[in-house]
Design a protein around this motif. Structure first.
Motif, PDB file in Angstrom:
ATOM      1  N   SER A  49       6.012  -4.764   0.908  1.00 42.75           N
ATOM      2  CA  SER A  49       5.074  -4.461  -0.177  1.00 42.75           C
ATOM      3  C   SER A  49       4.239  -5.673  -0.592  1.00 42.75           C
ATOM      4  CB  SER A  49       5.823  -3.890  -1.379  1.00 42.75           C
ATOM      5  OG  SER A  49       6.947  -4.691  -1.628  1.00 42.75           O
ATOM      6  N   ARG A  60       2.137  -7.016   1.121  1.00 43.80           N
ATOM      7  CA  ARG A  60       0.822  -6.832   1.762  1.00 43.80           C
ATOM      8  C   ARG A  60       0.333  -8.118   2.429  1.00 43.80           C
ATOM      9  NH1 ARG A  60       2.286  -2.689   1.906  1.00 43.80           N
ATOM     10  NH2 ARG A  60       1.662  -0.790   0.880  1.00 43.80           N
ATOM     11  N   GLU A  79       3.895   3.900   3.787  1.00 44.76           N
ATOM     12  CA  GLU A  79       2.710   3.182   3.267  1.00 44.76           C
ATOM     13  C   GLU A  79       2.622   1.767   3.851  1.00 44.76           C
ATOM     14  OE1 GLU A  79       5.248   4.399   1.598  1.00 44.76           O
ATOM     15  OE2 GLU A  79       5.599   3.429  -0.339  1.00 44.76           O
ATOM     16  N   ASP A  80       3.762   1.146   4.099  1.00 42.63           N
ATOM     17  CA  ASP A  80       3.739  -0.188   4.717  1.00 42.63           C
ATOM     18  C   ASP A  80       3.283  -0.107   6.175  1.00 42.63           C
ATOM     19  OD1 ASP A  80       4.642  -1.082   2.303  1.00 42.63           O
ATOM     20  OD2 ASP A  80       6.691  -1.508   2.950  1.00 42.63           O
ATOM     21  N   TRP A 104      -0.477   0.522   6.149  1.00 41.84           N
ATOM     22  CA  TRP A 104      -1.200  -0.699   5.775  1.00 41.84           C
ATOM     23  C   TRP A 104      -1.283  -1.657   6.974  1.00 41.84           C
ATOM     24  CZ3 TRP A 104       0.606  -5.743   5.905  1.00 41.84           C
ATOM     25  CH2 TRP A 104      -0.323  -6.698   5.439  1.00 41.84           C
ATOM     26  N   LYS A 122      -4.537  -3.008   9.413  1.00 41.31           N
ATOM     27  CA  LYS A 122      -4.772  -4.432   9.663  1.00 41.31           C
ATOM     28  C   LYS A 122      -4.869  -4.697  11.178  1.00 41.31           C
ATOM     29  CE  LYS A 122      -4.316  -8.286   7.125  1.00 41.31           C
ATOM     30  NZ  LYS A 122      -5.639  -8.274   6.590  1.00 41.31           N
TER      31      LYS A 122
END
Ligand SMILES: Cc1cc2nc3c(=O)[nH]c(=O)nc-3n(C[C@H](O)[C@H](O)[C@H](O)COP(=O)(O)O)c2cc1C
Length: 328
Positions: free
Chosen positions: A50, A52, A82-83, A86, A90
């Motif tokens: 989390s 990020r 969600e990780d 994300w 990237k």
């Protein structure tokens, strides 16, 4: 009598397995430069959280400038959709087209957090995760593949897991048919792998314990319909394994000469990015714990390499290793 092919006569794609601490970009670049017949190299896992932020080690490993012309698939380890999404975004920004999910790592610290092979013990959560991630990967236009073990504790778990995997359009399902509890003990379960070949709606890629061209020949004889094999420790022991199995070994007089050049490239690569000999030696010694198997004097000389405290001692021990096979 069954005749065993030592050369795979049909087209099989070979993939280089991710191996944390070893097959980072320095190793991959050197391997790709000196050896052939690898369709894709999978990176050791990236573990987003989390915060990020990827660590600089993780980022460096996938930067395009560090992987020029090497076909690379980044791998992610997480149980949070969600990780994953994300990190995938990237990774896509960097130009990658495919991403791989790690459902195989058996290590205690990873499994304790229900990640890697630990995630396999929570099929409902896993299904929910895959539903979200698969939908999002499709939306993003990213190919999505899974590398998994056959279960957490028992091979019987695989049937239920396969029903889950079958609901999603995977680029491929890479199966190392051991359960987490096996770690690297016992033998890969080919019966379970056979089930995957029969019942998977996705393309299946085999992984596990193929160390020689003969091993690969036995496997391909038994699984004639399988077109994809991921090799790990076998390639660390013999970097030419995929070439040898594919009948593509480059016709160099002395394979050790190429191995020497490969070794020197890996060493130089580490020297360029790791400050101080001590940590460079640590990396090289780990490599030799696999490479030495290919040398007739390997067992004896491996000890000398392991004991080397300084770079000069290490280089002298490596010299002796190569001299032992007639290469000066
Ligand atoms: C030192 C080491 C590090 C590994 N790191 C990873 C990893 O980061 N991600 C992963 O999916 N598998 C990892 N693995 C598992 C390998 O990718 C592979 O599945 C396993 O070694 C079985 O294949 P093999 O018998 O061909 O080596 C690792 C294995 C070893 C020995």
């Amino acid at each position: 009598m069954i005749e065993i092919e030592t050369e795979v006569n049909r087209k099989v794609n070979f993939y280089f397995a991710p191996m944390e601490g070893i097959t980072g970009y320095v190793y991959r670049n050197a391997h790709h430069r000196f050896y052939g017949n690898i369709t894709q190299y999978f990176t050791p896992f990236i573990a987003p959280n989390s915060s990020r932020k990827l660590t600089s080690r993780e980022m460096n490993d996938i930067l395009p400038g560090n992987n020029a012309n090497v076909p690379v698939v980044p791998q992610i380890l997480t149980n949070r959709a969600e990780d994953f999404i994300w990190a995938a975004a990237k990774i896509q920004e960097l130009g990658y087209k495919e991403i791989n999910l790690n459902l195989g790592c058996p290590s205690g610290t990873v499994v304790a957090k229900n990640r890697g092979a630990g995630f396999l013990a929570f099929p409902l959560d896993l299904n929910r995760f895959l539903e979200t991630v698969s939908r999002e990967m499709e939306r993003m236009g990213m190919k999505f593949s899974i590398k998994t073990r056959s279960g957490k504790d028992r091979p019987e778990e695989f049937e239920g897991l396969l029903m889950i995997f079958n609901q999603y359009p995977l680029e491929r399902l890479i199966l190392h048919p051991r359960v987490q509890a096996d770690f690297y003990k016992n033998r890969p379960n080919w019966e379970v792998f056979g089930k995957a070949v029969r019942d998977s709606t996705n393309r299946v890629c085999y992984n596990g314990d193929l160390f020689t061209p003969e091993d690969i020949g036995v496997f391909t004889n038994q699984f004639v319909q399988v077109e994809e094999i991921m090799l790990g420790r076998g390639l660390l022991k013999n970097p030419a394994l995929a070439e040898a199995a594919g009948g593509e070994e480059k016709p160099d007089e002395n394979g050790f000469q190429r191995l020497r050049a490969f070794h020197d490239a890996v060493l130089l690569g580490y020297q360029e990015i790791i400050p101080g000999d001590r940590n460079v030696l640590f990396k090289m010694k780990e490599l030799w714990s696999y490479l030495a198997d290919g040398f007739s004097e390997g067992e004896r000389l491996r000890k000398k390499i392991r004991k080397a405290g300084r770079m000069e001692e290490y280089l002298a021990a490596v010299e002796r290793m190569f001299e032992s096979c007639g290469l000066e």
